[in-house]
Scaffold this motif. Sequence first.
Motif, PDB file in Angstrom:
ATOM      1  N   PHE A  51     -18.318  -5.599 -13.957  1.00  0.00           N
ATOM      2  CA  PHE A  51     -18.811  -4.251 -13.638  1.00  0.00           C
ATOM      3  C   PHE A  51     -20.342  -4.242 -13.539  1.00  0.00           C
ATOM      4  O   PHE A  51     -20.917  -3.856 -12.529  1.00  0.00           O
ATOM      5  N   THR A  61     -28.720   0.459  -7.564  1.00  0.00           N
ATOM      6  CA  THR A  61     -27.962   0.809  -8.769  1.00  0.00           C
ATOM      7  C   THR A  61     -28.618   0.228 -10.023  1.00  0.00           C
ATOM      8  O   THR A  61     -28.573   0.828 -11.094  1.00  0.00           O
ATOM      9  N   TYR A  64     -31.083   2.249 -12.462  1.00  0.00           N
ATOM     10  CA  TYR A  64     -30.614   3.235 -13.449  1.00  0.00           C
ATOM     11  C   TYR A  64     -30.563   2.652 -14.865  1.00  0.00           C
ATOM     12  O   TYR A  64     -30.451   3.370 -15.839  1.00  0.00           O
ATOM     13  N   PHE A  65     -30.604   1.343 -14.967  1.00  0.00           N
ATOM     14  CA  PHE A  65     -30.419   0.712 -16.282  1.00  0.00           C
ATOM     15  C   PHE A  65     -31.710   0.249 -16.940  1.00  0.00           C
ATOM     16  O   PHE A  65     -31.676  -0.340 -18.013  1.00  0.00           O
ATOM     17  N   LYS A  68     -32.302   0.689 -20.729  1.00  0.00           N
ATOM     18  CA  LYS A  68     -31.040   1.061 -21.382  1.00  0.00           C
ATOM     19  C   LYS A  68     -30.550  -0.068 -22.289  1.00  0.00           C
ATOM     20  O   LYS A  68     -30.786  -1.246 -22.011  1.00  0.00           O
ATOM     21  N   LEU A  73     -23.880   0.053 -23.565  1.00  0.00           N
ATOM     22  CA  LEU A  73     -23.152   0.494 -22.365  1.00  0.00           C
ATOM     23  C   LEU A  73     -21.905  -0.360 -22.104  1.00  0.00           C
ATOM     24  O   LEU A  73     -20.886   0.155 -21.666  1.00  0.00           O
ATOM     25  N   MET A  76     -19.426   1.199 -24.321  1.00  0.00           N
ATOM     26  CA  MET A  76     -18.963   2.518 -23.878  1.00  0.00           C
ATOM     27  C   MET A  76     -17.998   2.409 -22.694  1.00  0.00           C
ATOM     28  O   MET A  76     -16.960   3.049 -22.667  1.00  0.00           O
ATOM     29  N   ILE A  77     -18.370   1.585 -21.723  1.00  0.00           N
ATOM     30  CA  ILE A  77     -17.463   1.482 -20.563  1.00  0.00           C
ATOM     31  C   ILE A  77     -16.209   0.694 -20.946  1.00  0.00           C
ATOM     32  O   ILE A  77     -15.120   0.953 -20.429  1.00  0.00           O
ATOM     33  N   TRP A  80     -13.988   3.192 -22.426  1.00  0.00           N
ATOM     34  CA  TRP A  80     -13.453   4.023 -21.323  1.00  0.00           C
ATOM     35  C   TRP A  80     -12.296   3.268 -20.651  1.00  0.00           C
ATOM     36  O   TRP A  80     -11.255   3.853 -20.336  1.00  0.00           O
ATOM     37  N   ARG A  99     -16.499  14.825 -19.085  1.00  0.00           N
ATOM     38  CA  ARG A  99     -17.800  14.828 -19.766  1.00  0.00           C
ATOM     39  C   ARG A  99     -18.600  13.578 -19.340  1.00  0.00           C
ATOM     40  O   ARG A  99     -19.798  13.663 -19.073  1.00  0.00           O
ATOM     41  N   ILE A 103     -22.253  13.266 -17.269  1.00  0.00           N
ATOM     42  CA  ILE A 103     -23.412  12.447 -17.681  1.00  0.00           C
ATOM     43  C   ILE A 103     -24.009  11.766 -16.444  1.00  0.00           C
ATOM     44  O   ILE A 103     -25.222  11.684 -16.281  1.00  0.00           O
ATOM     45  N   HIS A 104     -23.159  11.324 -15.531  1.00  0.00           N
ATOM     46  CA  HIS A 104     -23.635  10.659 -14.312  1.00  0.00           C
ATOM     47  C   HIS A 104     -24.267  11.636 -13.322  1.00  0.00           C
ATOM     48  O   HIS A 104     -25.198  11.283 -12.611  1.00  0.00           O
ATOM     49  N   ILE A 107     -27.881  12.142 -14.529  1.00  0.00           N
ATOM     50  CA  ILE A 107     -28.889  11.085 -14.323  1.00  0.00           C
ATOM     51  C   ILE A 107     -29.244  10.935 -12.836  1.00  0.00           C
ATOM     52  O   ILE A 107     -29.936   9.993 -12.447  1.00  0.00           O
ATOM     53  N   LEU A 109     -27.259  10.309 -10.244  1.00  0.00           N
ATOM     54  CA  LEU A 109     -26.569   9.183  -9.603  1.00  0.00           C
ATOM     55  C   LEU A 109     -25.676   9.703  -8.468  1.00  0.00           C
ATOM     56  O   LEU A 109     -24.809  10.539  -8.712  1.00  0.00           O
TER      57      LEU A 109
HETATM   58  C1  HEM Z   1     -16.229   3.797 -12.718  1.00  0.00           C
HETATM   59  C2  HEM Z   1     -17.513   4.067 -12.814  1.00  0.00           C
HETATM   60  C3  HEM Z   1     -18.244   4.341 -14.107  1.00  0.00           C
HETATM   61  C4  HEM Z   1     -17.758   4.581 -15.349  1.00  0.00           C
HETATM   62  C5  HEM Z   1     -16.329   4.645 -15.798  1.00  0.00           C
HETATM   63  C6  HEM Z   1     -18.906   4.753 -16.238  1.00  0.00           C
HETATM   64  C7  HEM Z   1     -18.807   4.997 -17.600  1.00  0.00           C
HETATM   65  C8  HEM Z   1     -19.864   5.284 -18.410  1.00  0.00           C
HETATM   66  C9  HEM Z   1     -19.763   5.637 -19.791  1.00  0.00           C
HETATM   67  C10 HEM Z   1     -18.465   5.704 -20.591  1.00  0.00           C
HETATM   68  C11 HEM Z   1     -21.012   5.877 -20.249  1.00  0.00           C
HETATM   69  C12 HEM Z   1     -21.415   6.298 -21.662  1.00  0.00           C
HETATM   70  C13 HEM Z   1     -21.418   7.804 -21.714  1.00  0.00           C
HETATM   71  C14 HEM Z   1     -21.759   8.331 -23.090  1.00  0.00           C
HETATM   72  O1  HEM Z   1     -22.898   8.117 -23.541  1.00  0.00           O
HETATM   73  O2  HEM Z   1     -20.875   8.946 -23.722  1.00  0.00           O
HETATM   74  C15 HEM Z   1     -21.915   5.661 -19.148  1.00  0.00           C
HETATM   75  C16 HEM Z   1     -23.282   5.819 -19.209  1.00  0.00           C
HETATM   76  C17 HEM Z   1     -24.132   5.478 -18.186  1.00  0.00           C
HETATM   77  N1  HEM Z   1     -23.764   5.077 -16.924  1.00  0.00           N
HETATM   78 FE1  HEM Z   1     -21.933   4.875 -16.202  1.00  0.00          FE
HETATM   79  N2  HEM Z   1     -20.048   4.607 -15.508  1.00  0.00           N
HETATM   80  C18 HEM Z   1     -19.695   4.356 -14.205  1.00  0.00           C
HETATM   81  C19 HEM Z   1     -20.546   4.101 -13.163  1.00  0.00           C
HETATM   82  C20 HEM Z   1     -21.904   4.035 -13.279  1.00  0.00           C
HETATM   83  C21 HEM Z   1     -22.802   3.639 -12.211  1.00  0.00           C
HETATM   84  C22 HEM Z   1     -22.351   3.259 -10.792  1.00  0.00           C
HETATM   85  C23 HEM Z   1     -24.070   3.700 -12.721  1.00  0.00           C
HETATM   86  C24 HEM Z   1     -25.401   3.407 -12.089  1.00  0.00           C
HETATM   87  C25 HEM Z   1     -25.555   2.826 -10.937  1.00  0.00           C
HETATM   88  C26 HEM Z   1     -23.954   4.148 -14.101  1.00  0.00           C
HETATM   89  C27 HEM Z   1     -25.009   4.338 -14.938  1.00  0.00           C
HETATM   90  C28 HEM Z   1     -24.921   4.782 -16.239  1.00  0.00           C
HETATM   91  C29 HEM Z   1     -26.085   5.015 -17.081  1.00  0.00           C
HETATM   92  C30 HEM Z   1     -27.547   4.817 -16.695  1.00  0.00           C
HETATM   93  C31 HEM Z   1     -25.571   5.466 -18.300  1.00  0.00           C
HETATM   94  C32 HEM Z   1     -26.399   5.866 -19.519  1.00  0.00           C
HETATM   95  C33 HEM Z   1     -26.675   7.355 -19.419  1.00  0.00           C
HETATM   96  C34 HEM Z   1     -27.606   7.811 -20.544  1.00  0.00           C
HETATM   97  O3  HEM Z   1     -27.124   7.893 -21.678  1.00  0.00           O
HETATM   98  O4  HEM Z   1     -28.756   8.038 -20.254  1.00  0.00           O
HETATM   99  N3  HEM Z   1     -22.639   4.330 -14.406  1.00  0.00           N
HETATM  100  N4  HEM Z   1     -21.200   5.303 -18.046  1.00  0.00           N
END
Ligand code: HEM
Length: 183
Positions: A51, A61, A64-65, A68, A73, A76-77, A80, A99, A103-104, A107, A109
């Motif tokens: 991922f 993309t 965004y990180f 971080k 992360l 967290m994913i 999920w 929820r 969050i996305h 940010i 996105l």
């Molecule tokens: C299937 C697609 C995705 C899933 C399932 C997913 C899932 C998650 C989860 C579970 C979190 C943690 C949320 C929390 O703090 O409770 C998260 C945070 C985050 N995700 Fe994703 N994400 C996805 C795609 C993406 C993509 C494509 C990007 C960027 C290109 C991204 C960037 C971020 C960032 C930067 C955070 C941290 C947000 C913050 O706390 O500031 N995510 N994501």
Amino acid sequence: MAQDRQSWAIKDEAIYEDLVQLMNLTSEDINLLKELYPEAEKRVREMTDDFYSRLFAHEMTKEYFEGKDMEYLHKMIGNWFLDLFRGNYDQDYVKQRLRIGHIHVKIGLPVRYPLAMIDIINAHGEKIAETGSNPEKAKEAVQKVTALDIAIFNQAYEDNQLNHLVELVGNERLARRLLQGLG
Ligand code: HEM
């Protein structure tokens, strides 16, 4: 002339039930997914590595990180992903995933990015399904729950757009017509 739709009246909490009903996960689907949980646990890190490899290989993309905590992360994913195999797809499940969608939105996105990641989720889900007692049915069940996630991600973005447009134009009917591309 645009027609009002019953689905327009479904809002907030009612959306969770609407989606759960639409997907109609059967007890067979649920049992097949639950059975796969231990295998999903074994493979979760492989999934999260794939991922983030894709997201870090693309300039748009990757940014965004910056700054971080990537271990956090991954966790967290990973959670999920594992929730796909916990066998509980009720309204709270939808609410929790919505929820995460929000969050996305917050940010900044574009929605195409999370949606473009679903194939990685499905590919790992399918490999896991192959280890189960009924691989073909289990693969279908995996696809059902990931389709639900596509719907949920879109819903988070649409909620945000609709709410802002309603604030701007003063009424929801007009906002919906504008989103339909009608004047
Ligand atoms: C299937 C697609 C995705 C899933 C399932 C997913 C899932 C998650 C989860 C579970 C979190 C943690 C949320 C929390 O703090 O409770 C998260 C945070 C985050 N995700 Fe994703 N994400 C996805 C795609 C993406 C993509 C494509 C990007 C960027 C290109 C991204 C960037 C971020 C960032 C930067 C955070 C941290 C947000 C913050 O706390 O500031 N995510 N994501």
